[in-house]
Design a protein around this motif. Sequence first.
Motif, PDB file in Angstrom:
ATOM      1  N   LEU A  10       0.835  -1.288   0.060  1.00  0.00           N
ATOM      2  CA  LEU A  10      -0.160   0.128  -0.024  1.00  0.00           C
ATOM      3  C   LEU A  10       0.823   1.392  -0.088  1.00  0.00           C
ATOM      4  CD1 LEU A  10      -3.070  -1.077   2.456  1.00  0.00           C
ATOM      5  CD2 LEU A  10      -2.999  -0.855   0.301  1.00  0.00           C
ATOM      6  N   GLN A  11       1.954   1.208   0.772  1.00  0.00           N
ATOM      7  CA  GLN A  11       2.816   2.430   0.713  1.00  0.00           C
ATOM      8  C   GLN A  11       3.458   2.634  -0.706  1.00  0.00           C
ATOM      9  OE1 GLN A  11       5.340   1.120   4.052  1.00  0.00           O
ATOM     10  NE2 GLN A  11       4.706   2.795   5.261  1.00  0.00           N
ATOM     11  N   GLN A  12       3.735   1.392  -1.114  1.00  0.00           N
ATOM     12  CA  GLN A  12       4.202   1.718  -2.721  1.00  0.00           C
ATOM     13  C   GLN A  12       3.369   2.044  -3.685  1.00  0.00           C
ATOM     14  OE1 GLN A  12       7.309   1.244  -3.775  1.00  0.00           O
ATOM     15  NE2 GLN A  12       6.734   1.663  -5.775  1.00  0.00           N
ATOM     16  N   ARG A  13       2.260   1.751  -3.491  1.00  0.00           N
ATOM     17  CA  ARG A  13       1.070   2.347  -4.309  1.00  0.00           C
ATOM     18  C   ARG A  13       0.839   4.096  -4.093  1.00  0.00           C
ATOM     19  NH1 ARG A  13      -0.845   3.405  -8.707  1.00  0.00           N
ATOM     20  NH2 ARG A  13      -2.880   3.909  -9.018  1.00  0.00           N
ATOM     21  N   HIS A  14       0.647   4.189  -2.619  1.00  0.00           N
ATOM     22  CA  HIS A  14       0.782   5.562  -2.166  1.00  0.00           C
ATOM     23  C   HIS A  14       1.799   6.535  -3.085  1.00  0.00           C
ATOM     24  CE1 HIS A  14       1.156   9.172   0.349  1.00  0.00           C
ATOM     25  NE2 HIS A  14      -0.331   9.026   0.493  1.00  0.00           N
ATOM     26  N   TYR A  15       2.973   5.783  -2.946  1.00  0.00           N
ATOM     27  CA  TYR A  15       4.138   6.616  -3.761  1.00  0.00           C
ATOM     28  C   TYR A  15       4.049   6.811  -5.138  1.00  0.00           C
ATOM     29  CZ  TYR A  15       8.986   7.333  -5.377  1.00  0.00           C
ATOM     30  OH  TYR A  15      10.203   7.757  -5.849  1.00  0.00           O
ATOM     31  N   GLU A  16       3.205   5.573  -5.804  1.00  0.00           N
ATOM     32  CA  GLU A  16       3.286   5.764  -7.237  1.00  0.00           C
ATOM     33  C   GLU A  16       2.173   6.719  -7.428  1.00  0.00           C
ATOM     34  OE1 GLU A  16       2.351   1.359  -8.063  1.00  0.00           O
ATOM     35  OE2 GLU A  16       4.544   0.892  -7.690  1.00  0.00           O
ATOM     36  N   LEU A  17       1.335   6.748  -6.885  1.00  0.00           N
ATOM     37  CA  LEU A  17       0.280   8.025  -7.116  1.00  0.00           C
ATOM     38  C   LEU A  17       0.652   9.096  -6.931  1.00  0.00           C
ATOM     39  CD1 LEU A  17      -2.903   6.402  -5.131  1.00  0.00           C
ATOM     40  CD2 LEU A  17      -2.706   6.845  -7.700  1.00  0.00           C
TER      41      LEU A  17
END
Length: 62
Positions: A10-17
């Motif tokens: 989820l942190q990775q997806r947050h960063y990607e967004l």
Amino acid sequence: MSIAHFINALQQRHYELDLEIQLLARSSSADDVQIKLLKLKKLQLKDRLDRIRAEAQPSASR
């Protein structure tokens, strides 16, 4: 998948967004609606992360 791996995903997806929002904001053809939707997704993801982290921490009253 462990909670730690799930949180990392989820942190990775947050960063990607965040990166996607930055790229769109710099674009000459930036779509304000699309940027607002991505920011909303990012905020919802952050809220989800916060809830998961709070649930994963042992309560002091237990």
